[in-house]
Design a protein around this motif. Sequence first.
Motif, PDB file in Angstrom:
ATOM      1  N   ASN A   4       0.821  -1.201   0.000  1.00 56.66           N
ATOM      2  CA  ASN A   4       0.000   0.000   0.000  1.00 56.66           C
ATOM      3  C   ASN A   4       0.863   1.264   0.000  1.00 56.66           C
ATOM      4  OD1 ASN A   4      -2.344   1.400  -0.074  1.00 56.66           O
ATOM      5  ND2 ASN A   4      -2.814   1.181   2.088  1.00 56.66           N
ATOM      6  N   LEU A   5       1.801   1.360  -0.909  1.00 58.23           N
ATOM      7  CA  LEU A   5       2.650   2.540  -0.996  1.00 58.23           C
ATOM      8  C   LEU A   5       1.999   3.549  -1.940  1.00 58.23           C
ATOM      9  CD1 LEU A   5       6.163   0.887  -1.146  1.00 58.23           C
ATOM     10  CD2 LEU A   5       5.091   2.013   0.791  1.00 58.23           C
ATOM     11  N   ASP A   6       1.428   4.588  -1.350  1.00 55.85           N
ATOM     12  CA  ASP A   6       0.708   5.574  -2.145  1.00 55.85           C
ATOM     13  C   ASP A   6       1.608   6.337  -3.104  1.00 55.85           C
ATOM     14  OD1 ASP A   6      -1.801   4.994  -1.184  1.00 55.85           O
ATOM     15  OD2 ASP A   6      -1.696   6.456   0.441  1.00 55.85           O
ATOM     16  N   ILE A   7       2.886   6.451  -2.804  1.00 56.74           N
ATOM     17  CA  ILE A   7       3.774   7.198  -3.694  1.00 56.74           C
ATOM     18  C   ILE A   7       3.847   6.538  -5.069  1.00 56.74           C
ATOM     19  CG2 ILE A   7       5.910   6.062  -2.952  1.00 56.74           C
ATOM     20  CD1 ILE A   7       5.586   9.782  -3.741  1.00 56.74           C
ATOM     21  N   PHE A   8       3.840   5.202  -5.110  1.00 55.78           N
ATOM     22  CA  PHE A   8       3.870   4.505  -6.394  1.00 55.78           C
ATOM     23  C   PHE A   8       2.540   4.647  -7.126  1.00 55.78           C
ATOM     24  CE2 PHE A   8       7.268   2.198  -4.137  1.00 55.78           C
ATOM     25  CZ  PHE A   8       8.299   2.472  -5.018  1.00 55.78           C
ATOM     26  N   LYS A   9       1.443   4.607  -6.386  1.00 52.87           N
ATOM     27  CA  LYS A   9       0.129   4.799  -7.004  1.00 52.87           C
ATOM     28  C   LYS A   9       0.010   6.208  -7.582  1.00 52.87           C
ATOM     29  CE  LYS A   9      -2.264   1.632  -3.909  1.00 52.87           C
ATOM     30  NZ  LYS A   9      -3.282   1.544  -2.842  1.00 52.87           N
ATOM     31  N   ARG A 120      11.585   6.023  -9.968  1.00 52.73           N
ATOM     32  CA  ARG A 120      12.975   5.554  -9.867  1.00 52.73           C
ATOM     33  C   ARG A 120      13.577   5.887  -8.508  1.00 52.73           C
ATOM     34  NH1 ARG A 120      14.044   8.378 -14.843  1.00 52.73           N
ATOM     35  NH2 ARG A 120      13.291   7.055 -16.503  1.00 52.73           N
ATOM     36  N   SER A 121      13.356   7.089  -8.039  1.00 55.59           N
ATOM     37  CA  SER A 121      13.909   7.515  -6.758  1.00 55.59           C
ATOM     38  C   SER A 121      13.405   6.649  -5.617  1.00 55.59           C
ATOM     39  CB  SER A 121      13.549   8.980  -6.509  1.00 55.59           C
ATOM     40  OG  SER A 121      13.916   9.373  -5.219  1.00 55.59           O
ATOM     41  N   ASN A 122      12.123   6.368  -5.612  1.00 56.94           N
ATOM     42  CA  ASN A 122      11.557   5.552  -4.539  1.00 56.94           C
ATOM     43  C   ASN A 122      11.942   4.082  -4.662  1.00 56.94           C
ATOM     44  OD1 ASN A 122       9.811   7.190  -2.633  1.00 56.94           O
ATOM     45  ND2 ASN A 122       9.336   8.033  -4.646  1.00 56.94           N
ATOM     46  N   MET A 123      12.142   3.600  -5.868  1.00 58.34           N
ATOM     47  CA  MET A 123      12.636   2.227  -6.030  1.00 58.34           C
ATOM     48  C   MET A 123      14.058   2.122  -5.488  1.00 58.34           C
ATOM     49  SD  MET A 123      10.459   0.092  -7.063  1.00 58.34           S
ATOM     50  CE  MET A 123      11.491  -1.270  -7.537  1.00 58.34           C
ATOM     51  N   THR A 124      14.885   3.132  -5.746  1.00 58.97           N
ATOM     52  CA  THR A 124      16.243   3.149  -5.205  1.00 58.97           C
ATOM     53  C   THR A 124      16.212   3.180  -3.691  1.00 58.97           C
ATOM     54  OG1 THR A 124      17.041   4.289  -7.174  1.00 58.97           O
ATOM     55  CG2 THR A 124      18.441   4.419  -5.208  1.00 58.97           C
ATOM     56  N   LEU A 125      15.327   3.991  -3.126  1.00 64.09           N
ATOM     57  CA  LEU A 125      15.186   4.063  -1.677  1.00 64.09           C
ATOM     58  C   LEU A 125      14.764   2.722  -1.087  1.00 64.09           C
ATOM     59  CD1 LEU A 125      15.187   6.036   0.762  1.00 64.09           C
ATOM     60  CD2 LEU A 125      12.764   6.356   0.319  1.00 64.09           C
ATOM     61  N   LEU A 126      13.810   2.053  -1.724  1.00 60.52           N
ATOM     62  CA  LEU A 126      13.386   0.736  -1.233  1.00 60.52           C
ATOM     63  C   LEU A 126      14.501  -0.298  -1.340  1.00 60.52           C
ATOM     64  CD1 LEU A 126       9.736   0.383  -2.568  1.00 60.52           C
ATOM     65  CD2 LEU A 126      10.489   0.517  -0.202  1.00 60.52           C
ATOM     66  N   ARG A 127      15.211  -0.300  -2.462  1.00 60.15           N
ATOM     67  CA  ARG A 127      16.312  -1.252  -2.614  1.00 60.15           C
ATOM     68  C   ARG A 127      17.391  -1.024  -1.569  1.00 60.15           C
ATOM     69  NH1 ARG A 127      16.039   0.063  -8.407  1.00 60.15           N
ATOM     70  NH2 ARG A 127      14.671  -1.478  -9.333  1.00 60.15           N
ATOM     71  N   THR A 128      17.692   0.238  -1.299  1.00 56.43           N
ATOM     72  CA  THR A 128      18.703   0.562  -0.296  1.00 56.43           C
ATOM     73  C   THR A 128      18.251   0.132   1.090  1.00 56.43           C
ATOM     74  OG1 THR A 128      19.421   2.451  -1.623  1.00 56.43           O
ATOM     75  CG2 THR A 128      20.068   2.441   0.683  1.00 56.43           C
ATOM     76  N   SER A 129      16.981   0.360   1.410  1.00 52.30           N
ATOM     77  CA  SER A 129      16.479  -0.019   2.723  1.00 52.30           C
ATOM     78  C   SER A 129      16.460  -1.540   2.921  1.00 52.30           C
ATOM     79  CB  SER A 129      15.088   0.556   2.964  1.00 52.30           C
ATOM     80  OG  SER A 129      14.146  -0.045   2.113  1.00 52.30           O
ATOM     81  N   LEU A 130      16.356  -2.268   1.815  1.00 52.03           N
ATOM     82  CA  LEU A 130      16.380  -3.733   1.893  1.00 52.03           C
ATOM     83  C   LEU A 130      17.787  -4.310   1.775  1.00 52.03           C
ATOM     84  CD1 LEU A 130      13.279  -4.541  -0.325  1.00 52.03           C
ATOM     85  CD2 LEU A 130      13.434  -4.697   2.156  1.00 52.03           C
ATOM     86  N   GLY A 131      18.775  -3.427   1.572  1.00 55.51           N
ATOM     87  CA  GLY A 131      20.162  -3.869   1.449  1.00 55.51           C
ATOM     88  C   GLY A 131      20.494  -4.448   0.104  1.00 55.51           C
ATOM     89  N   ARG A 132      19.727  -4.094  -0.917  1.00 53.59           N
ATOM     90  CA  ARG A 132      19.963  -4.611  -2.263  1.00 53.59           C
ATOM     91  C   ARG A 132      20.395  -3.507  -3.220  1.00 53.59           C
ATOM     92  NH1 ARG A 132      14.544  -8.269  -2.627  1.00 53.59           N
ATOM     93  NH2 ARG A 132      15.064  -9.627  -0.895  1.00 53.59           N
ATOM     94  N   GLY A 133      20.732  -2.351  -2.687  1.00 58.01           N
ATOM     95  CA  GLY A 133      21.035  -1.209  -3.531  1.00 58.01           C
ATOM     96  C   GLY A 133      22.432  -1.176  -3.922  1.00 58.01           C
TER      97      GLY A 133
END
Length: 133
Positions: A4-9, A120-133
């Motif tokens: 439910n990430l509203d930023i992507f919606k 793109r910015s939020n995908m990078t943020l999510l990847r970084t927070s999951l340690g996959r960035g």
Amino acid sequence: MFQNLDIFKTAMALARHAGTRQAVSAQNIANADTPGYQARVVSDFAETVQAGKNRPGAGSLPLRATRSGHMLGQRTSDTATITESRSLVDPNGNGVALEEEMLVAVEAKRDHERALAIYRSNMTLLRTSLGRG
């Protein structure tokens, strides 16, 4: 957690809205010499989102069914309101101003690029927070 990430919606809705504006502008330009044709205008993105919020049971963006197989949402052709513009009329009854349509096309391109940058910015943020960035 990430369902439910509203930023992507919101980014997706902005990109869809920009595509609608581009399509309507292209149709207006294509009919610039058609006698009696009135230019069509797409409502602003903010108005579209607010209209979705004001619907009963709607969250930040309205649910839509884009295919007949979807179980939730209403099948609609577009969430943006498209109306005829009555601002200019040539002697042949045509209401398309090419200069205005070029500006609309540039704004639509910028909105689409903005939506992609947000995504793109939020995908990078999510990847970084999951340690996959």
